[in-house]
Design a protein around this motif. Structure first.
Motif, PDB file in Angstrom:
ATOM      1  N   ARG A  78       0.829  -1.217   0.000  1.00  0.00           N
ATOM      2  CA  ARG A  78       0.000   0.000   0.000  1.00  0.00           C
ATOM      3  C   ARG A  78       0.856   1.257   0.000  1.00  0.00           C
ATOM      4  O   ARG A  78       0.544   2.236  -0.665  1.00  0.00           O
ATOM      5  CB  ARG A  78      -0.936   0.003   1.202  1.00  0.00           C
ATOM      6  CG  ARG A  78      -2.063  -0.971   1.083  1.00  0.00           C
ATOM      7  CD  ARG A  78      -2.982  -0.842   2.256  1.00  0.00           C
ATOM      8  NE  ARG A  78      -4.021  -1.848   2.201  1.00  0.00           N
ATOM      9  CZ  ARG A  78      -4.863  -2.081   3.169  1.00  0.00           C
ATOM     10  NH1 ARG A  78      -4.787  -1.385   4.292  1.00  0.00           N
ATOM     11  NH2 ARG A  78      -5.783  -3.004   3.053  1.00  0.00           N
ATOM     12  N   LYS A  81       2.035   1.928  -3.425  1.00  0.00           N
ATOM     13  CA  LYS A  81       0.986   2.514  -4.269  1.00  0.00           C
ATOM     14  C   LYS A  81       0.785   3.993  -3.962  1.00  0.00           C
ATOM     15  O   LYS A  81       0.614   4.800  -4.876  1.00  0.00           O
ATOM     16  CB  LYS A  81      -0.330   1.756  -4.091  1.00  0.00           C
ATOM     17  CG  LYS A  81      -0.406   0.499  -4.882  1.00  0.00           C
ATOM     18  CD  LYS A  81      -1.815  -0.028  -4.906  1.00  0.00           C
ATOM     19  CE  LYS A  81      -1.948  -0.994  -6.061  1.00  0.00           C
ATOM     20  NZ  LYS A  81      -3.316  -1.317  -6.352  1.00  0.00           N
ATOM     21  N   LEU A  84       3.679   5.851  -5.505  1.00  0.00           N
ATOM     22  CA  LEU A  84       3.495   5.953  -6.958  1.00  0.00           C
ATOM     23  C   LEU A  84       2.426   6.978  -7.324  1.00  0.00           C
ATOM     24  O   LEU A  84       2.587   7.746  -8.277  1.00  0.00           O
ATOM     25  CB  LEU A  84       3.126   4.595  -7.549  1.00  0.00           C
ATOM     26  CG  LEU A  84       4.262   3.622  -7.790  1.00  0.00           C
ATOM     27  CD1 LEU A  84       3.714   2.267  -8.216  1.00  0.00           C
ATOM     28  CD2 LEU A  84       5.215   4.160  -8.837  1.00  0.00           C
ATOM     29  N   LEU A  85       1.351   6.998  -6.561  1.00  0.00           N
ATOM     30  CA  LEU A  85       0.271   7.940  -6.832  1.00  0.00           C
ATOM     31  C   LEU A  85       0.727   9.382  -6.620  1.00  0.00           C
ATOM     32  O   LEU A  85       0.480  10.256  -7.463  1.00  0.00           O
ATOM     33  CB  LEU A  85      -0.929   7.619  -5.938  1.00  0.00           C
ATOM     34  CG  LEU A  85      -2.198   8.397  -6.192  1.00  0.00           C
ATOM     35  CD1 LEU A  85      -2.718   8.145  -7.602  1.00  0.00           C
ATOM     36  CD2 LEU A  85      -3.259   8.011  -5.175  1.00  0.00           C
ATOM     37  N   GLY A  88       3.347  10.221  -9.342  1.00  0.00           N
ATOM     38  CA  GLY A  88       2.678  10.413 -10.625  1.00  0.00           C
ATOM     39  C   GLY A  88       1.954  11.737 -10.702  1.00  0.00           C
ATOM     40  O   GLY A  88       1.955  12.407 -11.738  1.00  0.00           O
ATOM     41  N   PHE A 111      -3.190   6.292 -16.057  1.00  0.00           N
ATOM     42  CA  PHE A 111      -2.348   5.929 -14.919  1.00  0.00           C
ATOM     43  C   PHE A 111      -3.205   5.720 -13.670  1.00  0.00           C
ATOM     44  O   PHE A 111      -3.013   4.757 -12.925  1.00  0.00           O
ATOM     45  CB  PHE A 111      -1.292   7.023 -14.685  1.00  0.00           C
ATOM     46  CG  PHE A 111      -0.546   6.898 -13.393  1.00  0.00           C
ATOM     47  CD1 PHE A 111       0.391   5.892 -13.207  1.00  0.00           C
ATOM     48  CD2 PHE A 111      -0.776   7.790 -12.356  1.00  0.00           C
ATOM     49  CE1 PHE A 111       1.085   5.778 -12.011  1.00  0.00           C
ATOM     50  CE2 PHE A 111      -0.096   7.683 -11.167  1.00  0.00           C
ATOM     51  CZ  PHE A 111       0.835   6.681 -10.990  1.00  0.00           C
ATOM     52  N   LEU A 112      -4.174   6.612 -13.443  1.00  0.00           N
ATOM     53  CA  LEU A 112      -5.061   6.470 -12.286  1.00  0.00           C
ATOM     54  C   LEU A 112      -5.926   5.227 -12.396  1.00  0.00           C
ATOM     55  O   LEU A 112      -6.129   4.517 -11.401  1.00  0.00           O
ATOM     56  CB  LEU A 112      -5.931   7.716 -12.136  1.00  0.00           C
ATOM     57  CG  LEU A 112      -5.210   9.001 -11.753  1.00  0.00           C
ATOM     58  CD1 LEU A 112      -6.187  10.168 -11.706  1.00  0.00           C
ATOM     59  CD2 LEU A 112      -4.484   8.849 -10.432  1.00  0.00           C
ATOM     60  N   TRP A 114      -5.124   2.492 -13.886  1.00  0.00           N
ATOM     61  CA  TRP A 114      -4.217   1.386 -13.602  1.00  0.00           C
ATOM     62  C   TRP A 114      -3.931   1.270 -12.104  1.00  0.00           C
ATOM     63  O   TRP A 114      -3.951   0.177 -11.539  1.00  0.00           O
ATOM     64  CB  TRP A 114      -2.923   1.574 -14.392  1.00  0.00           C
ATOM     65  CG  TRP A 114      -1.872   0.574 -14.038  1.00  0.00           C
ATOM     66  CD1 TRP A 114      -1.847  -0.755 -14.368  1.00  0.00           C
ATOM     67  CD2 TRP A 114      -0.699   0.814 -13.274  1.00  0.00           C
ATOM     68  NE1 TRP A 114      -0.718  -1.346 -13.864  1.00  0.00           N
ATOM     69  CE2 TRP A 114       0.006  -0.401 -13.186  1.00  0.00           C
ATOM     70  CE3 TRP A 114      -0.168   1.948 -12.671  1.00  0.00           C
ATOM     71  CZ2 TRP A 114       1.201  -0.509 -12.509  1.00  0.00           C
ATOM     72  CZ3 TRP A 114       1.019   1.835 -11.990  1.00  0.00           C
ATOM     73  CH2 TRP A 114       1.693   0.611 -11.916  1.00  0.00           C
ATOM     74  N   MET A 115      -3.694   2.411 -11.448  1.00  0.00           N
ATOM     75  CA  MET A 115      -3.392   2.413 -10.021  1.00  0.00           C
ATOM     76  C   MET A 115      -4.546   1.857  -9.190  1.00  0.00           C
ATOM     77  O   MET A 115      -4.328   1.202  -8.179  1.00  0.00           O
ATOM     78  CB  MET A 115      -3.069   3.833  -9.534  1.00  0.00           C
ATOM     79  CG  MET A 115      -1.715   4.345  -9.935  1.00  0.00           C
ATOM     80  SD  MET A 115      -0.361   3.452  -9.173  1.00  0.00           S
ATOM     81  CE  MET A 115      -0.664   3.745  -7.459  1.00  0.00           C
TER      82      MET A 115
END
Length: 153
Positions: A78, A81, A84-85, A88, A111-112, A114-115
């Motif tokens: 988590r 993630k 990465l969020l 990004g 991208f969102l 995919w996330m």
């Protein structure tokens, strides 16, 4: 019975304080003689943030802690993630001045998707492009707000 203050309360309180900060800062922007000024939209968003933070904090205080679900320990997956969020999003904001809103936003929305684990790729592509175009034209023509455009120079 003693109430335990949970992290939900602290997040709500943080949202309230952040909303107040944004509201105060938005009032420092110039006021329009007529219509909506540059500080009105941030002030409106700040009021929503304050309201939601208040709801979160009160809900956390009123919650029965004995029936609350047990919190999980730190989860590295988590945290990755979230990192990465956030990364990004910063990259999206940074690259906006170079690539422009209309060119970059569909990629950011993909991208969102995919996330957050959305699996229908074809639908995600269509939604990303459609939402980006609609938002672009809405801001350009309805709100008359210039969004960043692609430029090589």
């Amino acid at each position: 019975m003693k109430k335990n203050i949970t992290s939900d309360f602290w997040v709500g309180l943080g949202a309230i304080l952040f909303g107040i900060f944004v509201f105060v800062q938005s009032k420092k922007l110039p006021q329009a003689k007529m219509g909506i000024g540059p500080g009105d939209y941030p002030a409106f968003v700040a009021i929503i943030i304050i309201s939601l933070g208040l709801i979160q904090a009160v809900k956390a205080l009123l919650a029965n802690n004995s029936s609350a679900q047990t919190r999980e320990a730190f989860d590295a997956q988590r945290a990755k993630k979230v990192f990465l969020l956030v990364s990004g999003t910063f990259a999206y904001v940074f690259m906006m001045k170079f690539m422009g809103f209309l060119l970059l936003s569909p990629f950011f929305l993909l991208f969102l998707f995919w996330m957050f684990g959305y699996s229908n790729r074809r639908k995600a592509i269509v939604i990303s492009i459609t939402v980006s175009v609609v938002i672009y034209f809405l801001f350009m023509y309805a709100f008359q707000v210039l969004l960043p455009r692609f430029s090589l120079f």
